[in-house]
Design an enzyme around this catalytic site. Structure first.
Site, mmCIF file in Angstrom:
data_model
loop_
_atom_site.group_PDB
_atom_site.id
_atom_site.type_symbol
_atom_site.label_atom_id
_atom_site.label_comp_id
_atom_site.label_asym_id
_atom_site.label_seq_id
_atom_site.Cartn_x
_atom_site.Cartn_y
_atom_site.Cartn_z
ATOM 1 N N LYS A 167 -12.068 -4.597 29.711
ATOM 2 C CA LYS A 167 -11.550 -3.856 30.856
ATOM 3 C C LYS A 167 -10.466 -4.664 31.544
ATOM 4 O O LYS A 167 -10.571 -5.885 31.651
ATOM 5 C CB LYS A 167 -12.671 -3.557 31.843
ATOM 6 C CG LYS A 167 -12.243 -2.597 32.939
ATOM 7 C CD LYS A 167 -13.187 -2.609 34.108
ATOM 8 C CE LYS A 167 -12.725 -3.585 35.164
ATOM 9 N NZ LYS A 167 -13.408 -3.434 36.444
ATOM 10 N N GLU A 201 -5.974 2.043 38.641
ATOM 11 C CA GLU A 201 -6.654 2.629 39.803
ATOM 12 C C GLU A 201 -5.677 2.895 40.939
ATOM 13 O O GLU A 201 -4.980 1.990 41.384
ATOM 14 C CB GLU A 201 -7.773 1.716 40.324
ATOM 15 C CG GLU A 201 -8.410 2.313 41.577
ATOM 16 C CD GLU A 201 -9.583 1.538 42.153
ATOM 17 O OE1 GLU A 201 -10.161 2.037 43.148
ATOM 18 O OE2 GLU A 201 -9.928 0.470 41.643
ATOM 19 N N SER A 216 -17.803 5.210 34.707
ATOM 20 C CA SER A 216 -17.846 3.754 34.567
ATOM 21 C C SER A 216 -18.016 3.236 35.987
ATOM 22 O O SER A 216 -17.054 2.903 36.669
ATOM 23 C CB SER A 216 -16.552 3.209 33.941
ATOM 24 O OG SER A 216 -16.601 1.791 33.906
#
Length: 364
Positions: free
Chosen positions: A147, A190, A301
């Site tokens: 990630k 994000e 997630s």
């Protein structure tokens, strides 16, 4: 004219797509347990517990040793570097422990955000130096996915074109390095929920950011079938006075994804972005019930939205481990149902289920 120099064999492509599909199999999502030591400091402070390595290990052991009820719910777990090498009470490394349960091991590989000069407080993410070697080591140590989080923010002047392009390129470079080592990259651009922007503005910015990300992934020859996307849901800013329904959020989110994310991507694993545990489940459920065609798995997630009630129930006391585990299992089951569009909110609140988990300018 571009020329093709394939960097993945047919076998390597199959390995990557198989891993990605295992993580987002129907009803399954990801437990994000990759909070840095600094983030864990904030979590532990909330329950008046010292942030020691042993406390971090013990707390994560509570989550990882949940019984078989979570088997149909959790496809992958994201680890922080320290956690990958920690062991259970019985001396088994956490990575082996969860692999033996059929769960895919992931690792956070970015090194945090740094300021982007000449912008209105925007950032890029560092960690590309040495990433090639680190991925090789992480693969040997049991990690099959990774990630990397980039952060953008909505204000009247942001995100700037520079921030969008720079973060898209960083994500693409990271993704291609991971794939060279047989690691599935989770691409996480994000867009923070901070601000008073409405749903329409959030959707517009999300579309522009995702379009840039997939252009960069194409430019870097990333094999999309062996990737996952971890985006924000399209929600209005935290300070927006207008409140939107879960169905409006779902429609905006699925529309933005349909316009930008190729169907080759096996799954979208949403971040919870400071939503309460309950809202994160309700909104995920609405997304899966959205009447538009959805060519990818749409799942979770979640970090805070799977752990807030569990952390509160644990309270830093060994004797509360079972109670904490029950809270975590409850959230995992709820989100598994939501990922199938079958979640019915019972109004049964966990010990923190309805509390906002929003943190301004959230940094891991």
């Amino acid at each position: 004219m571009p020329h093709q120099y394939p960097f993945l064999t047919t076998e390597q492509k199959k390995e990557l797509s198989d891993i990605a599909q295992r993580i987002v199999a129907p009803g399954k999502g990801i437990l994000a347990a990759d909070e840095s030591t600094g983030s864990m400091d904030k979590r532990m402070a909330q329950i008046n517990t010292e942030n020691t390595e042993e406390n971090r290990r013990f707390y994560r052991q509570i989550l990882f040793s949940a019984d078989d009820r979570v088997k149909p719910c959790i496809g992958g777990v994201i680890f922080f570097h320290e956690t990958l090498y920690q062991k259970t009470d019985a001396g088994v490394t956490f990575s082996k422990f969860i692999k033996d349960k059929g769960v895919v091991v992931g690792i956070k590989v970015d090194k945090g955000v740094v300021p982007l000069a000449g912008t209105n407080g925007e950032t890029t993410t560092q960690g590309l130096d040495g990433l090639y070697e680190r991925c090789a080591q992480y693969k040997k140590d049991g990690a099959d996915f990774a990630k990397w989080r980039c952060v953008l923010k909505i204000t009247p002047t942001t995100p700037s074109r520079l921030a969008i392009i720079e973060n898209a390129n960083v994500l693409a470079r990271y993704a291609s390095i991971c794939q060279m080592h047989g690691i599935v990259p989770i691409v996480e651009p994000e867009i923070l929920p901070d601000g008073d922007h409405d749903l329409k503005r959030s959707q517009y910015v999300t579309e522009k950011v995702l379009a840039a990300v997939y252009k960069a992934l194409s430019d870097h020859h990333v094999y999309l079938e062996g990737t996952l996307l971890k985006p924000n849901m399209v929600t209005a800013g935290q300070a927006c006075t207008k409140k939107y329904t879960a169905q409006e959020i779902a429609m905006a989110t699925v529309t933005a994804l349909r316009r930008t994310v190729p169907p080759a991507v096996p799954g979208v694993t949403f971040l919870s972005g400071g939503q309460s545990e309950e809202d994160a489940s309700i909104n995920l459920n609405a997304i899966n019930q959205c009447p538009l065609p959805k060519p990818w798995a749409l799942t979770f997630s979640y970090g805070r939205a799977l752990q807030a009630s569990a952390l509160k129930a644990w309270g830093g006391k060994k004797e509360n481990a079972k109670a904490a585990q029950e809270e975590y299992i409850k959230r995992a089951l709820n989100n598994s149902q939501a990922a199938l569009g079958k979640y019915v909110s019972s109004g049964d609140k966990g010990s923190a289920a309805s509390e906002s988990l929003f943190i301004a300018g959230h940094a891991y």
